[in-house]
Design an enzyme around this catalytic site. Sequence first.
Site: not given
Ligand code: 5U1
Length: 723
Positions: A41, A90, A127, A129, A449
Amino acid sequence: MQTLDLFAMPSDDAQRLATLRQTLHEHAHRYYVLDEPSIPDAEYDRLFRELQALEAAHPELITPDSPTQRVGGKALEQFAQVRHAVPMLSIRTETDTQASGAENFDARIRRELSLTELDAPVTYVAEPKFDGLAMNLRYEHGVLVQAATRGDGETGEDVTQNIRTIGQIPLRLPTDAPDVLEVRGEVYMRRDDFEALNERQRQKIAAGAKGEKTFVNPRNAAAGAVRQLDPAIAAQRPLSFFAYGLGEITPPEAGGPVFATHYDMLQTLKSWGFPVSALVKRAQGAIELVAFYDAIGQQRDGLGFDIDGVVYKVDSLSLQRQLGFVTREPRWAVAHKFPAQEMLTTVLAIDVQVGRTGKLTPVAKLAPVFVGGVTVTNATLHNEDEARRKDVRVGDTVIVRRAGDVIPEVVSVLLDKRVGEPEPFTMPHTCPVCASAAVREEGEADYRCTGGLFCSAQRKQAILHFAQRRAVEVEGLGDKLVDQLVERDVVRTLPDLYRLGWRAQAELLAISQDQLADELDASKQQALALSTLSNMDRMAVLSAQNLLDALQKSKQTTLPRFLFGLGIRHVGEATAKELARHFGQLDAIMTATEAQLLEVADVGPIVARSIRTFFDQPHNVEVVAQLRACGVTWPEGPPAERAPTHLSGKTFVLTGTLPTLGREDAKALIEAAGGKVAGSVSKKTSYVVAGSEAGSKLDKALELDVPVLDEAGLQALLQGVDE
Ligand code: 5U1
């Protein structure tokens, strides 16, 4: 673009400046994204300061992609609105937390694509979320020009100044990146960064700073940092980023890249310097999606960051196009949620529970709520300071969190939902069970206690501790039965477990228990114990007999289990093992001085003092003598030779089924050789030992280049063949 008059400055300065920027970009990528720094670093700081000095001498040469320009700019009045070039979609959410959540998605995709049972499985990308905020990063000619939140999907907010402070996000891309590139992903806060941030916030509050607060969870902290109008403050809130998709990109006909699959696209993003989660993998059909869901679900609590599910995407981009969208959601992707780890509920009461060592713990009694996959009715408030800090009161609406096997806890109170002015919680100064004084020693967080084994709550906990699987193991002795045995005074001390009914019988005959022992042969003792147990609520004769058998079996134990079972403060399983190994015999431990105890690996002054104090109490020595008299026994021997420790400092992760060794056996062998066994794979893992049906841990090992051993390889290593 800025034009430079290179003749106006010494050319070696210009060259040095370019080299420094390039070098610092590379090291920042190694540090933040690859987690593999190749310089200390201090050396990075030195190069950074050199660049700052050169830029100060030649301010006309400062460019927005310079590593010095991550934090800068004025505090804003408000964020500018950004219209997304490509709407930010979404994702459809599957809340069915069973395997069917993945199977339904696969069935839907196959139906839409008119696939029959004869067709091959569909290739997906699975993947995590991430639990953060969606972000669109726009690069033009390789330079980050804008970062925008999702907003309503059409229009978001320009948060570029704040996003530039995230070390993991490249400010400049390699030359093979397209002219226009929008990378989408999640900005999030790692759990350790979140804890450290909250600790700093607490210190500021304690020092009297106005307007400071702690954050409820990493997601809220990340959202607060992204929407911070002053970039200097945002820079103090450590954020991270994972890329998972694209927005606008130079089309192939204008020289942009051609991707055939989502997976290839992610690999390319990685090569351009974006962090892509190592957990992402291809999966064939529903079976592998379910396996991914289960594997990630198991790893969830050990990850350094929060996730709330996994995402499945059809891998082929041409199939994605074919599948298209429904309103604002793509048909080719779904988010498969995990059970929520945080939920709202109300506090019905606040009780104080007494633990094995007398520790008083305030516990919120809650309206039942389904969280972390189970129904929760109690949540710990930890101690007086925590209860005060969170200011939980009866009637409050609270956020409850349950992650993995961790005890559910109250995260925070929704103060705007508080009705009236309920009384603040105060810690009692007497034990709620035995009314003995409760004291908080200086420097300690807990009240205790002082009743010791006079306190029935402590007795119950001590018995449950002794009988647990990791101690002497009395199968079938659960808390309801222990409650009754203690309440009815059948069991006062640990040896009473092996003398069930003796006290009442001795009192009836007006003789001592020792005299009774002389009068009762083994079969009469059994009959007395059986009838005593059968008199307990919900205890049929068969279960009573099973429990007696379990008690009998528990008498043959080991020294570490017995020592651990005694419940000496600060003596956990590992310390008990070390003590047993070092001394070989219980009497040697019981009579050891603090100095001798300190010679044991893992034993420090606090533990040594605690062991000495325990065996200095005559009643504890008596308990040990009586347990032995009741027939509790274990093999003893001379102090063992120190175990071979050629694997000390090495960390192993076990995955899959080994041909001959059980998981516990493998663990014991590794530990005996000085190694450690961990639950998840990281760069720090020395070896992954993989058997058949090894799961994602093996994938992770291969990805991180962690050496993988089979059982034979492990055995060779244990024998020192390959070290
Ligand atoms: N890992 C991941 N999270 N996520 C959230 N992929 C991913 N893709 C998204 C969202 C809202 O949307 C696409 C499928 C459009």
